[in-house]
Write an enzyme that holds these catalytic residues in place. Sequence first.
Site, PDB file in Angstrom:
ATOM      1  N   ASN A   1     -24.234 -25.009 -50.555  1.00 25.10           N
ATOM      2  CA  ASN A   1     -23.127 -26.456 -51.041  1.00 25.10           C
ATOM      3  C   ASN A   1     -23.696 -26.178 -52.284  1.00 25.10           C
ATOM      4  OD1 ASN A   1     -25.245 -28.415 -51.169  1.00 25.10           O
ATOM      5  ND2 ASN A   1     -25.476 -27.913 -49.344  1.00 25.10           N
TER       6      ASN A   1
ATOM      7  N   ASP B   1     -26.093 -28.864 -41.776  1.00 19.07           N
ATOM      8  CA  ASP B   1     -25.981 -28.816 -40.808  1.00 19.07           C
ATOM      9  C   ASP B   1     -26.166 -27.777 -40.288  1.00 19.07           C
ATOM     10  OD1 ASP B   1     -25.451 -32.116 -41.286  1.00 19.07           O
ATOM     11  OD2 ASP B   1     -22.813 -31.250 -41.761  1.00 19.07           O
TER      12      ASP B   1
ATOM     13  N   LYS C   1     -30.116  -5.989 -45.658  1.00 26.55           N
ATOM     14  CA  LYS C   1     -29.246  -6.355 -45.794  1.00 26.55           C
ATOM     15  C   LYS C   1     -28.017  -5.932 -44.913  1.00 26.55           C
ATOM     16  CE  LYS C   1     -25.415  -5.669 -49.378  1.00 26.55           C
ATOM     17  NZ  LYS C   1     -24.681  -4.925 -50.284  1.00 26.55           N
TER      18      LYS C   1
ATOM     19  N   PHE D   1     -27.657 -41.592 -47.907  1.00 22.23           N
ATOM     20  CA  PHE D   1     -26.045 -40.653 -48.397  1.00 22.23           C
ATOM     21  C   PHE D   1     -25.472 -40.404 -47.323  1.00 22.23           C
ATOM     22  CE2 PHE D   1     -27.036 -41.125 -53.331  1.00 22.23           C
ATOM     23  CZ  PHE D   1     -27.774 -41.653 -53.430  1.00 22.23           C
TER      24      PHE D   1
ATOM     25  N   LYS E   1     -22.493 -44.384 -39.909  1.00 25.20           N
ATOM     26  CA  LYS E   1     -23.905 -43.771 -39.816  1.00 25.20           C
ATOM     27  C   LYS E   1     -25.185 -44.842 -40.078  1.00 25.20           C
ATOM     28  CE  LYS E   1     -22.084 -39.229 -41.538  1.00 25.20           C
ATOM     29  NZ  LYS E   1     -21.285 -38.724 -43.315  1.00 25.20           N
TER      30      LYS E   1
ATOM     31  N   LYS F   1     -28.478 -43.795 -37.980  1.00 25.08           N
ATOM     32  CA  LYS F   1     -29.308 -42.772 -38.445  1.00 25.08           C
ATOM     33  C   LYS F   1     -30.245 -43.979 -38.355  1.00 25.08           C
ATOM     34  CE  LYS F   1     -26.401 -39.268 -40.031  1.00 25.08           C
ATOM     35  NZ  LYS F   1     -26.703 -37.651 -40.857  1.00 25.08           N
TER      36      LYS F   1
HETATM   37  N1  CTP Z   1     -28.493 -35.084 -43.481  1.00 23.77           N
HETATM   38  C1  CTP Z   1     -29.625 -34.613 -42.986  1.00 23.77           C
HETATM   39  N2  CTP Z   1     -30.547 -33.533 -42.510  1.00 23.77           N
HETATM   40  C2  CTP Z   1     -29.307 -32.702 -42.073  1.00 23.77           C
HETATM   41  C3  CTP Z   1     -27.961 -33.183 -42.484  1.00 23.77           C
HETATM   42  C4  CTP Z   1     -27.993 -34.732 -43.076  1.00 23.77           C
HETATM   43  O1  CTP Z   1     -30.912 -35.681 -43.240  1.00 23.77           O
HETATM   44  N3  CTP Z   1     -29.158 -31.669 -41.497  1.00 23.77           N
HETATM   45  C5  CTP Z   1     -29.100 -36.104 -43.972  1.00 23.77           C
HETATM   46  C6  CTP Z   1     -28.357 -36.666 -45.316  1.00 23.77           C
HETATM   47  O2  CTP Z   1     -29.446 -36.297 -46.670  1.00 23.77           O
HETATM   48  C7  CTP Z   1     -27.438 -38.260 -46.264  1.00 23.77           C
HETATM   49  C8  CTP Z   1     -27.357 -38.421 -44.246  1.00 23.77           C
HETATM   50  O3  CTP Z   1     -27.883 -37.240 -43.398  1.00 23.77           O
HETATM   51  O4  CTP Z   1     -28.839 -38.561 -46.694  1.00 23.77           O
HETATM   52  C9  CTP Z   1     -25.382 -38.352 -44.329  1.00 23.77           C
HETATM   53  O5  CTP Z   1     -25.499 -36.854 -44.865  1.00 23.77           O
HETATM   54  P1  CTP Z   1     -23.457 -36.519 -44.439  1.00 23.77           P
HETATM   55  O6  CTP Z   1     -23.595 -34.819 -44.943  1.00 23.77           O
HETATM   56  O7  CTP Z   1     -23.099 -37.013 -45.032  1.00 23.77           O
HETATM   57  O8  CTP Z   1     -23.322 -36.507 -43.206  1.00 23.77           O
HETATM   58  P2  CTP Z   1     -23.877 -35.974 -41.832  1.00 23.77           P
HETATM   59  O9  CTP Z   1     -24.872 -36.870 -40.463  1.00 23.77           O
HETATM   60  O10 CTP Z   1     -24.177 -34.355 -41.892  1.00 23.77           O
HETATM   61  O11 CTP Z   1     -22.182 -36.158 -40.263  1.00 23.77           O
HETATM   62  P3  CTP Z   1     -21.454 -35.110 -41.143  1.00 23.77           P
HETATM   63  O12 CTP Z   1     -21.264 -33.853 -41.369  1.00 23.77           O
HETATM   64  O13 CTP Z   1     -20.521 -35.061 -40.132  1.00 23.77           O
HETATM   65  O14 CTP Z   1     -20.439 -36.169 -42.066  1.00 23.77           O
END
Ligand code: CTP
Length: 402
Positions: free
Chosen positions: A211, A281, A291, A326, A340, A344
Amino acid sequence: MPEPAPKKIVLGITGGIAAYKSLSLIRLFKKEGHEVRVVVTQNALQFVTPLTLEALSQNALYSDSFTRNEPYSVAHISYADWADVVVIAPATANIIGKFANGIADDALSTLLLAVKKPVFLAPAMNVNMYENEAVQRNITQLKNQGCHIIEPTEGDLACGICAKGRMEEPERIFEIITQFFSQKKKWIGKKAVVTAGPTYEPIDPVRFIGNHSSGQMGFALAEKLAKQGAEVTLITGPTALHTANNAIQRIDVVTAKEMLDKTLHYAKNANLIIMAAAVADYTPKTIASEKIKKKNDNWELSLEKTTDILLELGKRKQKNQCLVGFALETENEAENARKKMQEKNTDFMVLNSLRNSGAGFKCATNQVTIFAKNGAVFEGECKPKIEVAGEILEFVFGEFKV
Ligand code: CTP
């Protein structure tokens, strides 16, 4: 009240009419018992004389990179090492431009590149110069490097007009520096873990899912925490950023799984954990060892969920451990961020909104809203990420007794 300890100040003076005001600044520092070494550019000497500067500072003037000083040392390095703080007043557009771009062609600009201590700059120039895009870009760059900019004020300028561009008054500069010295190192003795950057999830030996996260926000938080006395472990995904601060232990990881393992390990003893990383995610179910060749018109990749690191940290949260997450949202932002935080089990949730054009991924600036578990909310403005990091830490420190 104990007397404040004397400090070692390098005062850099560059060529602007406000240079005469820096004479008062030297006096104010000296009266307080601080030691002052003055470094000038050749242009500054058009406005103030070496004799005055040496008499007021009671130290030899440094103006020439090839000056010999006794005992033998390389002056720009020895001054940089000696200083507790460097103050450039007045700072012309020229020195701002040189420092922001790494140019070292005289004593002062060379010294600046060698400095690892806090640097304050008090710009002074004509309003059109001050508002010039290049100057503003350079000022933003310096803020991102962690420099403190003492904003110029509005008033009569040497060019005859009344506008913004006057160097801040010496008394106020003195106050700002004094305040800086008296600031307590709030996070002293605290262990902090900060995650930063993206994760890369390999598909085959040459491809990955990643990303746009640059890592800047996490690095800025680590930097601020280290400056405020914390022992910092920075766990970062792939990024081009560097860590110069020796107080930061940097752990490089690539995948979400690696970030999970390292974060859980270092979080065990941490007082403060900040999950600023943009963790993937989903990750490919299998990684091809060779490859993958181009074959059909469509290619479907099978992905599986990664472990949510923040959720795991929330489950394991110890008493007196502060957990900051975050949230990146594009709709129902506040509601989703609060949800969230609850799901969490974090103490704070920092909301990044992608709606603001000056904030978020790859930007040098950011704008955040911070929600605290206790109900407090902080609404920030769009600022360089290093300043946003300061705001986050200030709010966390105030609302959670770490
Ligand atoms: N985070 C994490 N581990 C993951 C995904 C996210 O620790 N596998 C943490 C990120 O570092 C951030 C928080 O979760 O502090 C929220 O991340 P965000 O991308 O906003 O949310 P998600 O929980 O991934 O949910 P969504 O993408 O559905 O909004």
